[in-house]
Motif scaffolding. Sequence first.
Motif, short mmCIF file in Angstrom:
data_model
loop_
_atom_site.label_atom_id
_atom_site.label_comp_id
_atom_site.label_asym_id
_atom_site.label_seq_id
_atom_site.Cartn_x
_atom_site.Cartn_y
_atom_site.Cartn_z
N PHE A 184 0.86 -1.12 0.02
CA PHE A 184 -0.14 -0.09 0.20
C PHE A 184 0.77 1.41 0.16
O PHE A 184 0.66 2.34 -0.82
N ALA A 185 2.04 1.01 0.88
CA ALA A 185 2.85 2.55 0.86
C ALA A 185 3.43 2.93 -0.35
O ALA A 185 3.74 3.70 -0.71
N ILE A 186 4.17 1.69 -1.04
CA ILE A 186 4.53 1.82 -2.40
C ILE A 186 3.78 2.56 -3.30
O ILE A 186 4.07 3.32 -3.93
N GLU A 187 2.58 2.06 -3.25
CA GLU A 187 1.59 2.68 -4.12
C GLU A 187 1.34 4.18 -3.93
O GLU A 187 1.36 4.93 -4.77
N GLY A 188 1.50 4.40 -2.63
CA GLY A 188 1.30 5.70 -2.32
C GLY A 188 -0.34 6.67 -2.73
O GLY A 188 -0.22 7.48 -3.02
N VAL A 189 -1.05 5.71 -2.68
CA VAL A 189 -2.55 6.25 -3.12
C VAL A 189 -3.56 6.39 -1.79
O VAL A 189 -3.83 5.22 -1.09
N TYR A 190 -3.89 7.56 -1.55
CA TYR A 190 -4.79 7.66 -0.23
C TYR A 190 -6.03 8.23 -0.58
O TYR A 190 -6.09 9.43 -1.10
N HIS A 191 -7.11 7.65 -0.20
CA HIS A 191 -8.48 8.35 -0.30
C HIS A 191 -8.63 9.46 0.23
O HIS A 191 -8.19 9.69 1.43
N TYR A 192 -9.39 10.38 -0.18
CA TYR A 192 -9.33 11.77 0.24
C TYR A 192 -9.83 11.91 1.83
O TYR A 192 -9.52 12.66 2.69
N SER A 193 -10.71 10.85 2.07
CA SER A 193 -11.20 10.94 3.34
C SER A 193 -10.22 10.58 4.33
O SER A 193 -10.43 10.71 5.81
N LYS A 194 -9.22 9.89 3.99
CA LYS A 194 -8.22 9.49 4.89
C LYS A 194 -7.21 10.67 5.20
O LYS A 194 -6.47 10.73 6.31
N ILE A 195 -7.29 11.69 4.34
CA ILE A 195 -6.26 12.89 4.33
C ILE A 195 -6.86 13.95 4.75
O ILE A 195 -6.11 14.73 5.53
N LYS A 196 -8.04 13.90 4.76
CA LYS A 196 -8.69 15.26 5.13
C LYS A 196 -8.48 15.82 6.56
O LYS A 196 -8.38 14.96 7.39
N GLY A 197 -7.89 16.97 6.67
CA GLY A 197 -7.80 17.65 7.81
C GLY A 197 -6.23 17.40 8.27
O GLY A 197 -5.76 18.29 9.16
N SER A 198 -5.43 16.33 7.66
CA SER A 198 -4.20 16.29 8.07
C SER A 198 -3.11 16.82 7.25
O SER A 198 -1.95 17.20 7.61
N LEU A 199 -3.47 17.43 6.32
CA LEU A 199 -2.65 18.24 5.27
C LEU A 199 -3.38 19.33 4.78
O LEU A 199 -4.38 19.46 4.29
N ASP A 200 -2.43 20.56 4.80
CA ASP A 200 -3.05 21.75 4.00
C ASP A 200 -2.97 21.54 2.60
O ASP A 200 -2.40 20.81 2.15
N ASP A 201 -3.91 22.77 2.00
CA ASP A 201 -3.93 22.50 0.85
C ASP A 201 -2.59 22.85 -0.20
O ASP A 201 -2.36 22.24 -1.26
N LYS A 202 -1.74 23.90 0.40
CA LYS A 202 -0.45 23.90 -0.30
C LYS A 202 0.40 22.55 -0.33
O LYS A 202 0.63 22.25 -1.58
N ILE A 203 0.40 21.90 0.55
CA ILE A 203 1.11 20.61 0.66
C ILE A 203 0.42 19.53 -0.34
O ILE A 203 1.12 18.85 -0.90
N LEU A 204 -0.96 19.40 -0.24
CA LEU A 204 -1.59 18.60 -1.20
C LEU A 204 -1.31 19.06 -2.61
O LEU A 204 -0.99 18.09 -3.50
N ARG A 205 -1.37 20.26 -2.90
CA ARG A 205 -0.92 20.71 -4.39
C ARG A 205 0.40 20.50 -4.77
O ARG A 205 0.64 20.20 -6.01
N ASN A 206 1.24 20.65 -3.82
CA ASN A 206 2.60 20.42 -4.49
C ASN A 206 3.23 19.18 -4.32
O ASN A 206 4.01 18.84 -5.02
N TYR A 207 2.47 18.34 -3.28
CA TYR A 207 3.20 16.82 -3.31
C TYR A 207 2.29 15.74 -3.66
O TYR A 207 2.64 14.39 -3.54
N PHE A 208 1.15 16.21 -4.34
CA PHE A 208 0.18 14.98 -4.50
C PHE A 208 -0.47 15.41 -5.84
O PHE A 208 -0.66 16.54 -6.15
N VAL A 209 -0.89 14.10 -6.63
CA VAL A 209 -1.68 14.24 -7.78
C VAL A 209 -3.08 13.78 -7.45
O VAL A 209 -3.25 12.77 -6.62
N PHE A 210 -4.19 14.59 -7.60
CA PHE A 210 -5.65 14.35 -7.24
C PHE A 210 -6.18 13.46 -8.39
O PHE A 210 -6.20 14.24 -9.56
N ASP A 211 -6.85 12.22 -8.12
CA ASP A 211 -7.49 11.63 -9.21
C ASP A 211 -8.92 11.80 -8.97
O ASP A 211 -9.44 11.32 -7.72
N ARG A 212 -9.40 12.71 -9.59
CA ARG A 212 -10.89 13.12 -9.26
C ARG A 212 -11.86 11.85 -9.40
O ARG A 212 -12.85 12.19 -8.65
N ALA A 213 -11.74 11.15 -10.45
CA ALA A 213 -12.84 10.13 -10.37
C ALA A 213 -12.85 9.11 -9.13
O ALA A 213 -13.78 8.86 -8.38
#
Length: 272
Positions: free
Chosen positions: A152-181
């Motif tokens: 799981f860690a190697i894949e590095g894919v986290y559902h938004y509900s698991k991340i919500k609240g623990s990371l601010d928007d700037k960090i999300l924008r800079n270090y993650f790609v969002f899969d909208r679907a």
Amino acid sequence: MIDKIYLSDELFNKFAELFYRFSGIKLKDYKKYLVEYRLSKFVGISKPYKTYEEFYDALIKDLSGELRKGFVQVLTTNYTYFFREGVHFDFLREYLKKNYTKMDYIRLWSAGCSTGEEAYSMAITALETIPILKSYDFKILATDISNAVLKFAIEGVYHYSKIKGSLDDKILRNYFVFDRAKKNFIVKDEVKSYVAFRYLNIMDKYPFNKKFDIVFLRNVLIYFDNTEKEYILRKIYDYIKDNGYLILGLSESIVGVRSPFKSIKNSIYVKE
Ligand SMILES: C[S@@+](CC[C@H](N)C(=O)[O-])C[C@H]1O[C@@H](n2cnc3c(N)ncnc32)[C@H](O)[C@@H]1O
């Protein structure tokens, strides 16, 4: 009527012995119902094994080691999240800022890394702190006894509900790609490039040739008895640089455990 399949006290003790042999963790008696529940993944009607006895027999005869890995996986607790216990990342940031110009290399270890949030939080902290990181000798080793969490860690894919609240928007924008679907945040390759995930039982021999600046061993020791805690702390001590640090979980205590480290604050320990 379907009869419930029970785990007897005697068999619980046998599973506990096996689990101790495989992981170094002693299961307390009050964990019996938890063990029964978690092993029901393997045992029951329409499951691979009809009874706990059958599962136990298969486990001791397991030559490939696959069943044994599955057994360890379901009995370990993997709760974690990004930037958990933030003071430790503040400490890491200060350490990196102060030392990267003085050190030839910096190595960090996330021991008991679970699904990777801790190691990726370390990498993001370094990316935010060391401007020359790309050309600097900086690496994070992240290890765990469970292959499922490592995958799981190697894949590095986290559902938004698991991340919500623990990371601010700037960090999300800079270090993650969002899969909208799928509403998943995927860790960018740049962040991943600093982290190596490996299988390692912290009770086993360590295959390292360089010493670590900081070892995050957070929320792992709680599962071990004092004798094993002492054994692990002594082993890790040898793989930390002089004046390097060991960090435990904020709610963990090693009071009553003989340890070679000196306590500073916030479950942070130094090797003097
Ligand atoms: C509760 S998680 C902690 C995750 C992370 N360090 C944190 O604080 O958020 C504990 C992790 O330790 C791992 N673990 C338990 N026993 C272990 C052992 N003997 N060797 C290596 N990892 C182990 C578990 O598989 C689990 O992923």
